[in-house]
Write an enzyme that holds these catalytic residues in place. Structure first.
Site, PDB file in Angstrom:
ATOM      1  N   ASP A  75       0.854  -1.187   0.000  1.00  0.00           N
ATOM      2  CA  ASP A  75       0.000   0.000   0.000  1.00  0.00           C
ATOM      3  C   ASP A  75       0.892   1.240   0.000  1.00  0.00           C
ATOM      4  O   ASP A  75       1.896   1.293   0.725  1.00  0.00           O
ATOM      5  CB  ASP A  75      -0.895  -0.008   1.238  1.00  0.00           C
ATOM      6  CG  ASP A  75      -1.908   1.122   1.226  1.00  0.00           C
ATOM      7  OD1 ASP A  75      -3.008   0.906   0.687  1.00  0.00           O
ATOM      8  OD2 ASP A  75      -1.599   2.208   1.750  1.00  0.00           O
ATOM      9  N   ILE A  76       0.539   2.226  -0.825  1.00  0.00           N
ATOM     10  CA  ILE A  76       1.350   3.447  -0.909  1.00  0.00           C
ATOM     11  C   ILE A  76       1.127   4.278   0.353  1.00  0.00           C
ATOM     12  O   ILE A  76      -0.008   4.563   0.741  1.00  0.00           O
ATOM     13  CB  ILE A  76       0.967   4.269  -2.157  1.00  0.00           C
ATOM     14  CG1 ILE A  76       1.090   3.415  -3.421  1.00  0.00           C
ATOM     15  CG2 ILE A  76       1.849   5.510  -2.270  1.00  0.00           C
ATOM     16  CD1 ILE A  76       0.561   4.085  -4.668  1.00  0.00           C
ATOM     17  N   GLU A  84      -5.002   2.560  -3.941  1.00  0.00           N
ATOM     18  CA  GLU A  84      -3.535   2.644  -3.920  1.00  0.00           C
ATOM     19  C   GLU A  84      -2.919   1.362  -3.400  1.00  0.00           C
ATOM     20  O   GLU A  84      -1.792   1.339  -2.920  1.00  0.00           O
ATOM     21  CB  GLU A  84      -3.077   3.824  -3.048  1.00  0.00           C
ATOM     22  CG  GLU A  84      -3.393   3.694  -1.578  1.00  0.00           C
ATOM     23  CD  GLU A  84      -4.707   4.343  -1.188  1.00  0.00           C
ATOM     24  OE1 GLU A  84      -4.840   4.703  -0.014  1.00  0.00           O
ATOM     25  OE2 GLU A  84      -5.597   4.507  -2.054  1.00  0.00           O
TER      26      GLU A  84
END
Length: 333
Positions: A210-211, A253
């Site tokens: 996950d960003i 994301e």
């Protein structure tokens, strides 16, 4: 003595000859008409064969001698029909190497079933083009015992149809923004990999990433720049992962990867390398450079994992643990 006068047939008169001549003339006219009709039929058949895009062919199965190939062969294959008639191996030489075994083995099935109607394979034309063919073939059922077995067929160019199918499949399975697998397709493939690993007793790793602070990227630099970040991360993921690994975008994301046959130590190395690769990416907006990081959760297949969902849940929990511990790291769960 009585003299007998020998019987002499009287010469035919004009009246006698007229019916015979008329009959002969009519017979000649009828024969000529039949010849003309046959010629017209041949011309019609020839015209039809020239206009048909499918390649019609006939082969003597025992000798593999090509008995006939229609004019469409040269248009579709881009090769000389004369060469094929002289040597049946010209057909074999035109088939795409990856499809050669299938094309040959499926052709042999015609002896068992009498007909094979589901053959699709690629050919390479003389100028290097790749085309898809749908090739149906049948055994000539009219052959008497002892007579040669003749296999006849019809090969149709389905390149456009195949390209459309592939494009529709791509659209249905690919995330439009990142060109990675979309969520549905990713989990379909991941479940297949999970089942295969369980059946073979092979290792399997599930990686979830996950960003970090992606909302801040969108708020600060705009959604267009956020889209660019997503695309670049997807490129890095595809570049770092091994051949045969699965990679997809499963959320806004959030990305995921499945690593078949990957032992825990190797899976951790792959995840760490991916994290470093993404951290080194540089983005620029309005003269200002910025970087992004990712938090990753890694789960390796164990005996307790009865479904992919349990493996995914452990990777998800590990990813949130990575977030809690300060982000930009890998946590194995």
């Amino acid at each position: 003595m009585v003299h007998e006068t020998p019987y002499v047939t009287a010469p035919p008169t004009v009246e006698h000859t007229r019916p015979a001549a008329a009959a002969t003339l009519l017979a000649l006219m009828h024969a000529q008409g039949e010849v003309e009709r046959l010629s017209e039929r041949e011309q019609l058949l020839s015209s039809l064969l020239v206009s048909v895009n499918a390649v019609l062919w006939a082969v003597d199965w025992e000798s593999r001698r090509v008995l006939y190939v229609s004019p469409a062969y040269e248009r579709v294959f881009g090769r000389s029909a004369g060469l094929l008639l002289a040597d049946h191996r010209e057909w074999r030489n035109s088939i795409h190497p990856e499809d050669l075994d299938y094309a040959e083995h499926s052709l042999h099935r015609v002896l068992e079933h009498g007909a094979v109607e589901d053959r699709e394979y690629r050919i390479i034309t003389a100028d290097g083009q790749i085309r898809w063919l749908s090739d149906k073939c049948y055994i000539n059922q009219q052959a008497e015992p002892g007579e040669p077995v003749i296999v006849v067929g019809m090969a149709e160019d389905i390149t456009e149809k195949k390209q459309l199918e592939l494009e529709l499949h791509r659209l249905a399975t690919t995330d439009a923004l990142t060109q990675s697998s979309n969520r549905r397709h990713f989990f379909e493939c991941a479940n297949q990999a999970f089942d295969s690993a369980c059946a073979q007793g092979a290792p399997l790793a599930f990686l979830l990433l996950d960003i970090d602070d992606f909302k801040d990227v969108n708020d600060t630099y705009g959604h267009l720049e956020g889209d660019q970040v997503l695309r670049r991360i997807a490129e890095s993921g595809r570049g770092v992962l091994r051949r045969g690994d699965l990679f997809g975008r499963i959320g806004g994301e959030e990305f995921a990867a499945v690593l078949p046959g990957c032992a825990p130590e190797m899976a951790l190395q792959v995840a760490e390398r991916l994290g470093k690769e993404i951290q080194q990416l540089t983005f620029s907006y309005d003269g200002q450079d910025f970087n992004v990081t990712i938090s990753q959760g890694l789960a390796n297949l164990s005996e307790e994992d009865s479904t992919l969902d349990s493996l995914f849940a452990r990777a998800d929990a590990a990813m949130y643990e990575a977030k809690r511990l300060g982000k930009n790291r890998v946590v194995a769960g």
